[in-house]
Structure formats: C-alpha cells, structure tokens
Enzyme design. Structure first.
Site, short mmCIF file in Angstrom:
data_model
loop_
_atom_site.label_atom_id
_atom_site.label_comp_id
_atom_site.label_asym_id
_atom_site.label_seq_id
_atom_site.Cartn_x
_atom_site.Cartn_y
_atom_site.Cartn_z
N ARG A 1 0.32 -2.17 2.21
CA ARG A 1 1.83 -2.45 3.39
C ARG A 1 3.24 -2.08 2.60
O ARG A 1 4.25 -2.32 3.31
CB ARG A 1 1.63 -3.92 3.22
CG ARG A 1 1.58 -4.89 2.52
CD ARG A 1 0.43 -6.28 2.58
NE ARG A 1 -0.93 -6.00 2.72
CZ ARG A 1 -1.70 -6.58 2.67
NH1 ARG A 1 -1.36 -8.03 2.51
NH2 ARG A 1 -3.03 -6.32 2.29
N LYS B 1 -9.14 -1.58 -8.47
CA LYS B 1 -10.62 -1.99 -7.88
C LYS B 1 -11.97 -2.01 -8.40
O LYS B 1 -12.18 -1.14 -9.56
CB LYS B 1 -10.38 -0.76 -6.68
CG LYS B 1 -9.73 -1.04 -5.88
CD LYS B 1 -9.70 0.08 -4.92
CE LYS B 1 -8.83 -0.34 -3.55
NZ LYS B 1 -9.14 -1.59 -2.68
N1 BES Z 1 -6.85 1.40 0.37
C1 BES Z 1 -7.49 -0.57 0.54
C2 BES Z 1 -7.87 -1.49 1.99
C3 BES Z 1 -9.05 0.10 2.30
C4 BES Z 1 -10.76 -0.84 1.27
C5 BES Z 1 -9.65 0.91 2.47
C6 BES Z 1 -11.83 -0.19 1.77
C7 BES Z 1 -10.89 1.42 3.05
C8 BES Z 1 -12.00 1.25 2.47
C9 BES Z 1 -6.63 -1.30 0.54
O1 BES Z 1 -4.86 -1.07 -0.17
C10 BES Z 1 -7.28 -2.29 -0.29
O2 BES Z 1 -7.21 -2.49 -1.66
N2 BES Z 1 -6.78 -3.89 0.53
C11 BES Z 1 -7.17 -4.80 -0.50
C12 BES Z 1 -5.65 -5.69 -0.27
C13 BES Z 1 -6.33 -6.77 -0.18
C14 BES Z 1 -5.58 -7.17 -2.29
C15 BES Z 1 -5.47 -8.43 0.33
C16 BES Z 1 -8.17 -5.54 0.15
O3 BES Z 1 -8.49 -4.85 1.41
O4 BES Z 1 -8.65 -5.80 -0.33
ZN ZN Z 2 -5.39 -1.15 -2.04
#
Ligand code: BES
Ligand code: ZN
Ligand code: ZN
Length: 509
Positions: A365, A291
């Site tokens: 997921r 991230k």
């Molecule tokens: N934990 C994150 C989602 C999230 C984002 C929670 C912002 C709270 C605030 C999740 O694991 C994630 O990173 N999801 C990705 C999915 C993508 C790679 C398909 C996302 O939302 O960018």
């Molecule tokens: Zn994530």
C-alpha cells in the site's frame, strides 16, 4: 544463459477435421451428443469406440475429463484426445477455455509439435457464444495450456517440444473467418499473458526494480505506440514520493517507478485516460517486520500485480483501444538492512498525506499510494490498481477469485463484465468509511495497518484515501496468481490480470 521458452503459434484454418495431419487432434465431446454432429461422425469412423467408452463409464464427457486414443490410421492425425464439455445446453466459454488449455497441456506432455483443435464444432446454435469470442478464447487457452517455465533447467532431455503449432480446424469458410478474427486477438492476449508469467516466474536475484524497469523499456521499444519512462531514486526523491522510497530504502537495489503509456492514433487532449497501477515488490521479506521462513521464497511473486500491468500494456498497445492507457508500476524490494524503514517511522507520501508505519510488511500500500497519486496527477478518469496485497484476502475468499473493491458502482460493473469474458474471476468486497476509520493514526494522517479483522478491506480503504477525482477500483490478487507444484504441469505464475485488464481497457469508450 537462460534458454528460450516454448514457442507457441495459433491459427484458424479451413480444413477437414478427420483429414488434416497432425500429432494430436483434440475434439470436444458433450455428454448428450446429438445425432448430427462431428463427434457422431467421428465415432462412426472409429467403430463406435466413443460410445463404448461412455457405456463403460470410462469417459462420460463430464467437464474437465479427457481420454487419449490412437486412431489406428482411421484419422490423419496421429493421436486423438477426447475432451469432456458436459451438457450441451449448459456450455459456457469457461468450459471451452479449460478444455483447450488441457489439450495444449497434453500436447506439450506428449511432445507433439502440432495440435489440431476442434472443440467448438458441436456447440449448439441456441447458445449465445459467437465464433469470434470462441476463437479468442481458444487461442488464449491454447497459449495458456502450452506454457512451461523451464528457462533455468539445464537438462537437455526436456519433456517438451521447442515449438507448438496450434490449428483450430473447421470446414466452413464463414466460421473460419470469424474464428480468425477472434484468434488474432486471443493470440495477442495469450502471448502477453505468457510473457507476464515468465517475468513473474523469474527469481528476485534476476528481477529487481532496475532489471524490471529495463524489461519494461525493452518491451516498449519492441511495440510501436508503447512508450516507457522510468523514474529513478533521484527523480522519486525530487517528486517526494516518500512511500516508494521508504519501502525501497532497505535494499541494495533502489526503487523505480515505471511509467508505460499507450496513446491511440488521433488522440487529443480530450481523449480519456485510464490508469492501470500494479504493485511490483520484487521480493517481500517483510522488512524489519520479517516474515516467517516457511514459504518466503514465494514472495518473489509479490511483483505479480505490476507484471499483470506490464503484460496488459503489451496486449493493449497491439490491440489499440480508443482511450489512452497509462501503466504505472511502482517497483521496490522490501528488505532488511541498516537503511530499512522501521515500525514507528512517519512517512510523507507523494500526496502530502503522512503515514505512521506500524508494520513494514504492509509495504504494498505504501508504494501503491504514490503511484495512485501519480495517476491522479496524469488526469486518469478511472484508475484500477492490482496487487498481491494481503494474506487476509486469501483467508476471506480463497484462491479461486481476486477481491474487487471500488468507489464506483459502474466501474465495478465494467470490471465484472471483463471478468465474465476472460474467466479471471473477481468478487466484490467492501472498503467504505468504517474501514477508513480503522486506518487513522493519532500521530499521522493514516497508519499502514488496521485491526485484526478484515485486512483486505482495511488495506483497500487505506488506498481509497489517495484517490481524489478518479473512479477507482482495487484488485487484491494475493490468492490467485500462483499455481503450486504438483497441482498442474506448469507450476508458478498464471499471469492473472493480463486478460482482465486488457478486456477492461478494450471495453472503454
Ligand atoms: N505480499 C504480502 C501479501 C501476500 C501474502 C501476498 C500472501 C501473497 C500471499 C503483503 O505485503 C503483506 O505482507 N501483507 C501483510 C499485511 C499485514 C502486515 C497488515 C499480510 O497480509 O500479512
Ligand atoms: Zn509485505
Ligand atoms: Zn507484499
């Protein structure tokens, strides 16, 4: 050593509002105060100060407004807080909840040790709000508003008391009796929600899959009727829970599956079971699909779904619904190392289905799917999962509501009912076959990310593929779990989901 947080107690008491001693008295005021009302009587005592404030436009009793006064010995309470409730006919539980929470927040700010609440008194009989429900709501809200997360602040001169006693006052014995019934439930949910907030607020160097499992075991020991077993990495391996293991393999702390169980007294094999499944990624760095740095610290909150389940199980085991309830919390830390799972890996999940990993940041997921399969194998007739699953959910519906996806219209209705009662708001989104199509891989059964658009829906569609017989719903709480600093006196976790899931479990047959 971390110090203990503020100790909050709530009760309903038969007493005169003007003649009870306390540090702060909070009174609910409507825009259209009727002639025969507590507020009119109060105003008379105060030489029409409330009326004057209204005329000046300084306090119009709009919902969410407040005004602090000093009663100059005219009341037995030291201070008086007026709380706006809006128009009398429009009053809803939500306005009472917000006002009571504000009262408790102000009480803590003022270092008050006691708070007298009289918010319900002038609510008109024509409005269908019963005293039991109001008692519950006021108690929950008082616990909510008084919460502060300060266990790591070492400054001794904290701006808050060690204890806050909240007393809901009413002079009518019959009303107090009903309020008390509600308060006894509201205190349990409110305290459970604050417990959840504390665990969620703790950072990832304190809460990891192992310490989270230890917290769940400690909780289960403290409540009769609540059991906890924990599957460690060896047991996860023996069961072939490839999703949880893949996400956890990059971390120095191995993953866990926490299994909480509430069994009602007199349960038989036929007693229906529901499964509550919560994502507990104790820190989400994104893994190899790292991230960006800005805001990454907030990914300590990526365990919030799992903790909502933990908090709900704490409440459920005390409130004792008629159904069995399983609380399943897959816990892993999503890190990067030589052992991390990679984009391109193909993972065999507990269900036997294979998943091509295209982004290691879509890890939630991958742990949820194994836990959903586990819930199916336990025979849960309905399964509700809750997770901070996608940033796309926040883009789609913002930070006021969680998204709700499901394969069953009745289950949606039940969750929407629970949402209305608890003020933890949800909004229904789709996750049907069209979205499932996007999640199919050419080299495995599924892939873990979809296309550019509708990420909350494709994530839910992915999860739906692990549901077999059960009625299933998914709650994406990515936007609603956390309050930013500055917006509120208690930045951090709001414990979203504890009230919602508890109300849902209590409404089962
Ligand atoms: N934990 C994150 C989602 C999230 C984002 C929670 C912002 C709270 C605030 C999740 O694991 C994630 O990173 N999801 C990705 C999915 C993508 C790679 C398909 C996302 O939302 O960018
Ligand atoms: Zn994530
Ligand atoms: Zn995540």
């Amino acid at each position: 050593m971390a110090k203990s947080l503020i100790n909050i107690s709530v009760k309903a008491q038969k007493a005169g509002v003007f003649t009870t001693a306390g540090d702060l008295l909070a009174v609910g005021v409507f825009e259209d105060t009727p002639a025969k009302s507590l507020v009119k009587a109060l105003d008379k005592k105060l030489g029409c100060r409330i009326e004057k404030l209204k005329k000046l436009g300084d306090f119009e009793a709009k919902p969410g407004s407040h005004c602090l006064l000093y009663a100059d010995g005219k009341l037995d309470a030291k201070r008086l807080l007026l709380l706006g409730l809006g128009k009398r006919k429009k009053i809803m539980l939500d306005a009472l909840r917000k006002a009571a929470a504000l009262a408790a927040t102000k009480a803590v700010d003022l270092k008050a040790k006691s708070l007298l609440l009289s918010l319900h008194t002038d609510v008109p009989g024509s409005v269908k709000l019963d005293w039991v429900q109001m008692g519950q709501t006021l108690a929950e809200a008082a616990c909510f508003g008084a919460y502060r997360y300060d266990e790591y602040l070492t400054d001794k001169n904290h701006k808050r008391p060690a204890n806050l006693k909240v007393v809901i006052v009413d002079s009518d014995t019959a009303v107090v009796k009903k309020l008390r019934k509600g308060v006894s439930v509201g205190v349990v949910t409110g305290q459970s929600q604050n417990y959840a907030r504390t665990i969620a607020n703790r950072p990832a160097n304190v809460i990891n899959p192992i310490t989270l499992a230890a917290a769940a075991q400690k909780l289960a020991k403290s409540i009769p009727g609540l059991r906890c077993t924990v599957l460690d990495e060896k047991q996860l391996g023996a069961k072939k829970m490839g999703g949880i293991l893949a996400v956890g393999q990059g971390s120095a702390t191995p993953p866990r599956l926490i299994v909480l169980q509430y069994v009602p007294a007199g349960a038989t094999k036929k007693t229906p079971a529901i499964g509550l499944v919560g994502k507990a990624v104790t820190f989400d760095s994104g893994g190899i699909s790292l991230k960006p740095g800005a805001g990454m610290h907030d990914m300590k909150f990526d365990k919030s779904g799992g903790i909502a389940v933990l908090g709900a199980m704490k409440a459920i085991a005390q409130l004792k619904p008629k159904c069995r309830v399983y609380g399943l919390i897959p816990a892993a830390e999503n890190m990067l190392s030589a052992n991390s799972y990679r984009p391109g890996d193909i993972v065999t999940t507990y269900s036997g289905k294979t998943v091509e990993i295209q982004n290691t940041d879509a890890e939630g997921r991958m742990i949820l799917c194994d836990a959903i399969t586990y819930a199916e194998k336990l025979g849960c007739e309905s399964i509700v999962d809750i997770a901070t699953l996608t940033g796309a959910c926040v883009v789609a519906i913002g930070q006021k509501r969680a998204a709700l996806m499901s394969n069953d219209a009745k289950l949606i209705g039940r969750l929407e009912d629970a949402s209305d009662k608890t003020g933890e708001r949800v909004w229904h989104l789709p996750c049907d076959d069209e979205f499932v199509e996007e999640m199919k891989s050419k080299i495995a059964d599924l892939k873990n990310i979809g296309g550019k658009w509708g990420g909350a829906c494709t994530a839910a569609a992915f999860l739906s593929q692990f549901v077999d017989k059960a009625k299933w719903a998914h709650i994406d709480m990515a936007g609603v779990g956390v309050w930013g600093a500055g917006e509120n006196d208690a930045p951090g976790s709001i414990g979203f989901g504890v009230r919602l899931l508890t109300a849902f479990a209590m409404n089962q047959r």
